[in-house]
Enzyme design. Sequence first.
Site, PDB file in Angstrom:
ATOM      1  CG  HIS A 131      48.469  44.626  49.352  1.00 20.65           C
ATOM      2  ND1 HIS A 131      48.054  44.340  48.082  1.00 20.65           N
ATOM      3  CD2 HIS A 131      48.855  45.926  49.335  1.00 20.65           C
ATOM      4  CE1 HIS A 131      48.182  45.428  47.330  1.00 20.65           C
ATOM      5  NE2 HIS A 131      48.667  46.405  48.044  1.00 20.65           N
ATOM      6  CG  HIS A 135      40.941  40.768  44.377  1.00 21.51           C
ATOM      7  ND1 HIS A 135      40.435  42.022  44.135  1.00 21.51           N
ATOM      8  CD2 HIS A 135      42.275  40.864  44.201  1.00 21.51           C
ATOM      9  CE1 HIS A 135      41.424  42.824  43.804  1.00 21.51           C
ATOM     10  NE2 HIS A 135      42.556  42.154  43.843  1.00 21.51           N
ATOM     11  CG  ASP A 177      49.519  37.873  45.581  1.00 19.70           C
ATOM     12  OD1 ASP A 177      48.725  38.675  46.085  1.00 19.70           O
ATOM     13  OD2 ASP A 177      50.586  38.218  45.016  1.00 19.70           O
TER      14      ASP A 177
HETATM   15  C1  SDX Z   1      46.450  41.482  46.312  1.00 18.67           C
HETATM   16  O1  SDX Z   1      43.284  45.263  46.163  1.00 18.67           O
HETATM   17  C2  SDX Z   1      44.036  44.794  45.196  1.00 18.67           C
HETATM   18  O2  SDX Z   1      43.849  45.081  44.035  1.00 18.67           O
HETATM   19  C3  SDX Z   1      45.174  43.882  45.651  1.00 18.67           C
HETATM   20  C4  SDX Z   1      45.985  43.217  44.557  1.00 18.67           C
HETATM   21  C5  SDX Z   1      46.804  44.215  43.744  1.00 18.67           C
HETATM   22  O3  SDX Z   1      47.164  43.878  42.617  1.00 18.67           O
HETATM   23  O4  SDX Z   1      47.179  45.273  44.322  1.00 18.67           O
HETATM   24  O5  SDX Z   1      45.124  42.507  43.694  1.00 18.67           O
HETATM   25  C6  SDX Z   1      46.992  42.227  45.162  1.00 18.67           C
HETATM   26  O6  SDX Z   1      46.621  41.913  47.417  1.00 18.67           O
HETATM   27  C7  SDX Z   1      45.648  40.233  46.069  1.00 18.67           C
HETATM   28  C8  SDX Z   1      45.061  39.629  47.373  1.00 18.67           C
HETATM   29  C9  SDX Z   1      46.151  38.825  48.046  1.00 18.67           C
HETATM   30  N1  SDX Z   1      45.715  38.371  49.395  1.00 18.67           N
HETATM   31  C10 SDX Z   1      45.429  37.089  49.642  1.00 18.67           C
HETATM   32  O7  SDX Z   1      45.437  36.196  48.819  1.00 18.67           O
HETATM   33  C11 SDX Z   1      45.128  36.801  51.108  1.00 18.67           C
HETATM   34  C12 SDX Z   1      43.886  35.910  51.212  1.00 18.67           C
HETATM   35  N2  SDX Z   1      42.736  36.671  50.797  1.00 18.67           N
HETATM   36  C13 SDX Z   1      41.919  37.304  51.828  1.00 18.67           C
HETATM   37  O8  SDX Z   1      42.656  37.827  52.890  1.00 18.67           O
HETATM   38  C14 SDX Z   1      40.861  38.229  51.239  1.00 18.67           C
HETATM   39  O9  SDX Z   1      40.253  37.547  50.229  1.00 18.67           O
HETATM   40  C15 SDX Z   1      41.261  39.595  50.743  1.00 18.67           C
HETATM   41  C16 SDX Z   1      41.992  40.385  51.766  1.00 18.67           C
HETATM   42  C17 SDX Z   1      42.086  39.497  49.505  1.00 18.67           C
HETATM   43  C18 SDX Z   1      39.973  40.349  50.414  1.00 18.67           C
HETATM   44  O10 SDX Z   1      39.281  40.462  51.595  1.00 18.67           O
HETATM   45  P1  SDX Z   1      37.859  41.213  51.677  1.00 18.67           P
HETATM   46  O11 SDX Z   1      37.458  41.760  50.372  1.00 18.67           O
HETATM   47  O12 SDX Z   1      37.914  42.137  52.836  1.00 18.67           O
HETATM   48  O13 SDX Z   1      36.870  40.032  51.915  1.00 18.67           O
HETATM   49  P2  SDX Z   1      36.420  39.569  53.350  1.00 18.67           P
HETATM   50  O14 SDX Z   1      37.618  39.403  54.224  1.00 18.67           O
HETATM   51  O15 SDX Z   1      35.306  40.446  53.798  1.00 18.67           O
HETATM   52  O16 SDX Z   1      35.881  38.084  53.021  1.00 18.67           O
HETATM   53  C19 SDX Z   1      34.537  37.859  52.678  1.00 18.67           C
HETATM   54  C20 SDX Z   1      34.290  36.442  53.191  1.00 18.67           C
HETATM   55  C21 SDX Z   1      34.630  36.259  54.664  1.00 18.67           C
HETATM   56  O17 SDX Z   1      33.858  35.164  55.110  1.00 18.67           O
HETATM   57  P3  SDX Z   1      32.492  35.506  55.988  1.00 18.67           P
HETATM   58  O18 SDX Z   1      32.882  36.452  57.084  1.00 18.67           O
HETATM   59  O19 SDX Z   1      31.541  36.119  54.960  1.00 18.67           O
HETATM   60  O20 SDX Z   1      32.011  34.153  56.489  1.00 18.67           O
HETATM   61  O21 SDX Z   1      35.173  35.522  52.495  1.00 18.67           O
HETATM   62  C22 SDX Z   1      36.049  34.930  53.424  1.00 18.67           C
HETATM   63  C23 SDX Z   1      36.066  35.800  54.658  1.00 18.67           C
HETATM   64  O22 SDX Z   1      36.388  35.017  55.794  1.00 18.67           O
HETATM   65  N3  SDX Z   1      37.368  34.897  52.803  1.00 18.67           N
HETATM   66  C24 SDX Z   1      38.202  33.863  52.837  1.00 18.67           C
HETATM   67  C25 SDX Z   1      39.313  34.243  52.071  1.00 18.67           C
HETATM   68  N4  SDX Z   1      39.142  35.493  51.613  1.00 18.67           N
HETATM   69  C26 SDX Z   1      37.939  35.901  52.081  1.00 18.67           C
HETATM   70  N5  SDX Z   1      38.085  32.654  53.431  1.00 18.67           N
HETATM   71  C27 SDX Z   1      39.129  31.810  53.252  1.00 18.67           C
HETATM   72  N6  SDX Z   1      40.238  32.106  52.522  1.00 18.67           N
HETATM   73  C28 SDX Z   1      40.365  33.317  51.934  1.00 18.67           C
HETATM   74  N7  SDX Z   1      41.457  33.602  51.236  1.00 18.67           N
END
Ligand code: SDX
Length: 446
Positions: free
Chosen positions: A285, A324, A380
């Site tokens: 997050h 996201h 971010d």
């Molecule tokens: C913020 O919710 C909000 O609005 C948050 C925010 C706000 O203003 O409050 O916008 C701020 O928190 C932004 C997000 C910051 N976090 C990151 O940058 C961390 C990296 N991102 C991931 O952890 C992820 O993308 C999330 C947590 C942001 C979202 O995760 P989801 O929606 O649960 O998606 P998921 O984990 O189910 O991913 C779907 C697929 C998966 O692959 P498969 O299982 O389908 O093979 O996408 C992949 C994930 O492994 N994936 C990534 C990835 N993010 C998702 N693979 C590599 N790198 C990534 N960053």
Amino acid sequence: MNPTKPATDLSSESASKTTRDTLSITDNRTGQQIEIPIKHDTIRAIDLRPIKVKPDDFGLMGYDPAFTNTASCQSKITYIDGDKGILRYRGYSIEELAEKSTYIETAYLLLHGELPTKSQLADWSYHVTHHTFIHESIKKFIDGFHYDAHPMGMMISTVAALSAFYPDSKDIFNPESRRKQTYRLIGKMPTLAAFAYRHSLGMPFVYPDNDLSYCGNFLNMLFRTTEAKYRPNPTLERALDILFILHADHEQNCSSTAMRLVGSSHVDPYCATAAATAALYGPLHGGANEAVLRMLVEIGSIQNVPAYIKSVKAGEKLLMGFGHRVYKNYDPRARIVKNIAYEVFDVMGINPLIEIALECERIALEDEYFVKRKLYPNVDFYTGLIYQSMGFPMTMFPVLFAIPRTSGWIAQWEEMLLDPEQKISRPRQVYLGSDLRGYIPLDNRK
Ligand code: SDX
């Protein structure tokens, strides 16, 4: 089709069928059929409860780990269209607010629902400005931390401590009390953050300067040294103000949900804000901006980007700052941040890590792994590059997220409190554990 009836009747009949906003459900276990209303493209989960196999069953529930398809509330604060990359606060586009507004005005908008008049803005700004001091005793909390304590741990602790200094904040249904706590929280978050930063450097605390803007004063408390009057660099002051606007709210994200959930027990807003700050701290997050910088430092050079991307695609690492839950398109905030970066670099010098970030983005936007999963840069991804160029250590990056998000958290908290449909949050579960079993004396256990 009934030939005697004019088409219009039938069409009106078929029209009445298609315009009925309901969902017809058949339970194939029993043949039971029910029809439940659809409103705002949503059904109420409680309407599933009458679906039972036996009369004394609890009834049907929805199961939705991480709430990926569950609306926890109805809200009028922030609107996001993840597919179109749209973000609006109270109907105003983030692009317009970033260009034309200030953070303190945007905070007013989020909390009051309308842009302030001149006199409302002056009054609002006056009260926030005159609530920037913290009780001198709180300095003792800060001094108790090691110099290298993470400032987010310090923020969570000192925000919660405010609860003990303002017992009147428990009067949460008194609008005057809520207003006063709102001034205090928005006013004091930058002071707590700046004091935590100065503590890490072993430097004396700098007290607020009420002649400066919200962000100008924050920079003053962070960076003033021997000068009698701190003069913030206008480019950096405006860049920070825009970044604060971009981070002010984001509907039902993890930390806003924590604010609403903890607040639903009717605890005071300081404890709820401490819980929200704790949720934001996580690297998935608000802690992602710090994690992005650590990732870029780990990659070290453009030449190493392909190998890192390979490890991401192998599922060994995440590309921090990408992806996201809602945005399946470019995060509109990331686009604005990227532009601000170059304005800051013009003043502070280019951050060499920007080249690695741009290469990560270039590869990711072309690569099937990311395209298929709709992984784009989020807010971010670029912010840390700016903060580092402004002189902040990486550990301060999530703190720079928590400060502006405080106005969004309070707006969400107050909307929850005043929503007649809301009450203490208490989800159900699907129990898959042991059935009843007898106690086994210690000597008899294998
Ligand atoms: C913020 O919710 C909000 O609005 C948050 C925010 C706000 O203003 O409050 O916008 C701020 O928190 C932004 C997000 C910051 N976090 C990151 O940058 C961390 C990296 N991102 C991931 O952890 C992820 O993308 C999330 C947590 C942001 C979202 O995760 P989801 O929606 O649960 O998606 P998921 O984990 O189910 O991913 C779907 C697929 C998966 O692959 P498969 O299982 O389908 O093979 O996408 C992949 C994930 O492994 N994936 C990534 C990835 N993010 C998702 N693979 C590599 N790198 C990534 N960053």
